[in-house]
Write a protein that holds these residues in place. Structure first.
Motif, PDB file in Angstrom:
ATOM      1  N   GLY A 231       0.564  -0.892   0.043  1.00  0.00           N
ATOM      2  CA  GLY A 231      -0.085   0.015   0.035  1.00  0.00           C
ATOM      3  C   GLY A 231       1.025   0.973  -0.295  1.00  0.00           C
ATOM      4  O   GLY A 231       0.891   2.309  -0.204  1.00  0.00           O
ATOM      5  N   TRP A 242      -5.862   0.905  -5.782  1.00  0.00           N
ATOM      6  CA  TRP A 242      -4.846   0.037  -4.265  1.00  0.00           C
ATOM      7  C   TRP A 242      -6.752   0.015  -3.575  1.00  0.00           C
ATOM      8  O   TRP A 242      -6.512  -0.480  -3.184  1.00  0.00           O
ATOM      9  CB  TRP A 242      -4.086   1.178  -3.461  1.00  0.00           C
ATOM     10  CG  TRP A 242      -4.116   0.447  -2.466  1.00  0.00           C
ATOM     11  CD1 TRP A 242      -4.179   0.911  -1.110  1.00  0.00           C
ATOM     12  CD2 TRP A 242      -2.906  -0.933  -3.094  1.00  0.00           C
ATOM     13  NE1 TRP A 242      -3.470   0.440  -0.411  1.00  0.00           N
ATOM     14  CE2 TRP A 242      -3.077  -0.945  -0.854  1.00  0.00           C
ATOM     15  CE3 TRP A 242      -2.631  -1.891  -3.275  1.00  0.00           C
ATOM     16  CZ2 TRP A 242      -2.522  -2.331  -0.678  1.00  0.00           C
ATOM     17  CZ3 TRP A 242      -1.869  -3.011  -2.671  1.00  0.00           C
ATOM     18  CH2 TRP A 242      -1.733  -3.105  -1.859  1.00  0.00           C
ATOM     19  N   SER A 246      -7.807  -3.110  -1.429  1.00  0.00           N
ATOM     20  CA  SER A 246      -7.600  -3.162   0.033  1.00  0.00           C
ATOM     21  C   SER A 246      -8.464  -2.764   0.948  1.00  0.00           C
ATOM     22  O   SER A 246      -8.949  -3.537   1.767  1.00  0.00           O
ATOM     23  CB  SER A 246      -6.550  -1.479   0.688  1.00  0.00           C
ATOM     24  OG  SER A 246      -7.276  -0.407   0.045  1.00  0.00           O
ATOM     25  N   SER A 257      -8.708  -8.908  -4.500  1.00  0.00           N
ATOM     26  CA  SER A 257      -8.142  -8.695  -3.914  1.00  0.00           C
ATOM     27  C   SER A 257      -7.855 -10.042  -2.674  1.00  0.00           C
ATOM     28  O   SER A 257      -6.525 -10.376  -2.308  1.00  0.00           O
ATOM     29  CB  SER A 257      -9.169  -7.897  -2.808  1.00  0.00           C
ATOM     30  OG  SER A 257      -8.140  -7.694  -1.028  1.00  0.00           O
TER      31      SER A 257
END
Length: 604
Positions: A231, A242, A246, A257
């Motif tokens: 991250g 992202w 996440s 994911s």
């Protein structure tokens, strides 16, 4: 107190089950005495997860994990953590929008039932008797819930503390000698929890002297640290992409994911055996190099807490570390090499490891109460990690004896000698590697210059993705057992690749790598440039006809131990170029860079 069977008396099959927080492992004992792990979809690990259908049917293992992607509200990944709850809510139900409550014993019985099904399929008939293990810290109420769940599945079920099962494995399978009255520490690090116990050998088996643990530390927490590190790289580059990985909010993002987390976990496991690995990041479609040194940097704050627990358990047991006959590592996450290193350093004794620590408790449960059969056997050979424990934590050898733990502090003379080899450091594609000839000879012996035509057109063997100017973003160089790993600080190296195959590494006035070990500071400072001709083939970057101008200075605790000209060394490394990301690595170095420009003549 639930029944406790200390000896296997059945002449038929018997089953040992390690019901874990994240995964369940089972071992089947055959009539001839052989003990073999059960396989679930080809793996000895059965996810302990459960999924409750609207009609009340319960799926277990991978089918539950798969179903949770579409209906996470009906999913419980860790039913063992619900042991203190009367029931778990799932839903809402298909009609009326009211969640359904499922008793915890029923959830646990579903997991044990899946184990029973596989055992019956393997043995050809239902298994009448099972041993189920539990954490030593569990009280009567928790044990009774587990017993009720087991009794709903097996005609005969007995409970065994997990560290007692592990200690029995240590003696019966590992061949460890534990005399009556001697103590053994069992360090059990699983996917979701840590349990540490000291057990003492008695005439009838083992008794637990002290136990402790952490409910929030395990292999999953190290996975989370690796994802968090990713991250720091991608949140700034592509915040939207992202965020989808996440915090997935749609089925496709949830699938991607899951792929990311699976690849991170696989990479972590590979780093238990190798020094580097690539982790794929979906959506951005990038591969990120991870070295063991980086993994250990992320994992150390997590694993350091486990050493503190181990020390506290020793104090509670009233046993000195030097008086233990062994420190036995079990649980899948204990395979991380840093676990061995930190425990050795913190307790002063080398841990004992096995090839498949996740199987120890299940297999050991089937050996509880067995006699030694007249063979205590030789003590197992501990695995000694590097570095060895510091003098403050290691027991001092008796007068006239030679210590067995090795040098705890790197010898400055060794480091000076290493810096002096081949001009001090071998420098390749922006990586300064301390005293190790890491650059391999090109695979086919061809000169890189043979590929270019000198006209300014793209050379046949240079990857066009490389052409341009690159700024180094990350550089870690491992010490390979004779000194610390060093990490680049400050501005990174600038790489330039031309279409003709020409390559230049620009270190500027000063590029610095630093590291620390056993209280000593190490520093490598490089200035100047390296130039050569590059070719690429099958993921290998070869550098030939190297010319260099500049200095290399090595210091230990501020003292200059080497000051030499940059070496001119040909060689090759592995690389991966994708879009604006570049990774270069081998077994002892890991370098990443970002593209500054498609023009190699652009200033970085």
């Amino acid at each position: 107190m639930p029944p406790y069977h200390g000896r296997v008396v059945s002449r038929g099959f018997r089953l040992g089950v390690d019901f874990g927080t994240s995964n369940t492992v089972a071992a089947l004992r055959w009539p001839d005495g052989r003990v073999r792990p059960l396989l679930f979809d080809g793996s000895p690990l059965l996810p302990s997860a459960v999924f409750v259908e609207p009609d009340g049917r319960i799926s277990v293992g991978q089918p539950a994990v798969h179903a949770a992607r579409s209906h996470p509200e009906r999913f419980e990944p860790h039913p063992k953590r619900c042991i203190d709850d009367a029931a778990v809510l799932f839903g809402p139900a298909s009609a009326g929008g009211v969640p359904s409550a499922v008793p915890v014993p029923e959830l646990i019985a579903a997991v044990l039932g899946r184990v029973a099904e596989e055992a019956a399929r393997t043995a050809g008939a239902p298994i009448p008797s099972a041993v189920v293990t539990y954490p030593a810290a569990w009280g009567t109420a928790r044990r009774n819930i587990l017993l009720a769940a087991g009794s709903a599945v097996f005609p005969e079920v007995s409970l065994v503390p997990e560290p007692v099962a592990a200690a029995s494995h240590f003696v019966a399978v590992r061949g460890g000698a534990v005399p009556v009255g001697a103590s053994l520490m069992v360090y059990d690090l699983g996917a979701g929890t840590l349990d540490v116990s000291v057990v003492r050998r008695t005439v009838g088996g083992f008794e637990v002297l002290a136990t402790g643990g952490l409910a929030d530390v395990g292999g999953l927490d190290i996975d989370a640290a690796m994802v968090a590190y990713l991250g720091t790289i991608y949140a700034g580059r592509d915040a939207a992409a992202w965020a989808r990985l996440s915090q997935p909010a749609d089925p496709e993002a949830q699938r991607l994911s899951r792929i990311l987390w699976d690849d991170v976990r696989a990479g972590k496991e590979i780093l238990s055996r190798s020094t580097s690995v690539l982790v794929h990041v979906p959506i951005v479609n990038d591969d990120v190099p991870f070295g063991r040194e980086l993994l250990e940097e992320l994992a150390e704050p997590i694993l350091a807490r486990t050493v503190e627990v181990a020390s506290a358990v020793l104090r509670d047991a009233g046993v000195r570390a030097v008086d233990l006959v062994g420190l036995y590592l079990v649980g899948g996450a204990s395979r991380i090499p840093l676990v061995t290193t930190l425990l050795h350093r913190g307790l002063g004794i080398p841990p004992v490891t096995v090839e498949q620590p996740q199987l120890v408790v299940a297999e050991g449960s089937l050996h509880v109460g067995e006699p030694d059969r007249g063979r205590p056997g030789p003590a197992p050979v501990p695995q000694s990690p590097k570095p060895s424990p510091s003098p403050a934590s290691a027991p001092a050898p008796a007068s006239g004896q030679t210590g067995q733990t090795g040098s705890a502090r790197p010898d400055i003379r060794v480091w000076r000698r290493r810096l002096a080899i081949s001009g001090g450091l071998v420098l390749a594609v922006g990586a300064a590697v301390v005293a190790l000839p890491l650059l391999r000879d090109p695979p086919d012996g061809r000169s890189a210059g043979d590929e270019g035509d000198g006209t300014g057109t793209v050379a046949r063997s240079i990857d066009t993705c490389l052409i341009g100017t690159w700024q180094e973003t990350h550089s870690v160089l491992e010490g390979r057992g004779e000194g610390p790993a060093v990490r680049r600080t400050g501005p990174g190296v600038v790489y330039r690749f031309w279409p003709t195959g020409r390559v230049m590494l620009d270190y500027g006035d000063s590029t610095t790598w630093t590291g620390e070990e056993s209280g000593r500071g190490y520093e490598v400072v490089v200035s100047g440039w390296i130039e050569g001709t590059a070719t690429t083939e099958n993921g290998t970057l070869t550098l030939r006809d190297v010319r260099a101008s500049g200095r290399l200075i090595g210091r230990v605790d501020g003292e200059v131990v080497n000051d030499a000209s940059l070496p001119e060394t040909d060689g090759s490394l592995d690389y991966r170029c994708s879009g604006d990301s570049l990774a270069i690595w081998n077994s002892a170095q890991m370098v990443t860079a970002k593209r500054v420009s498609d023009d190699p003549d652009t200033d970085a």
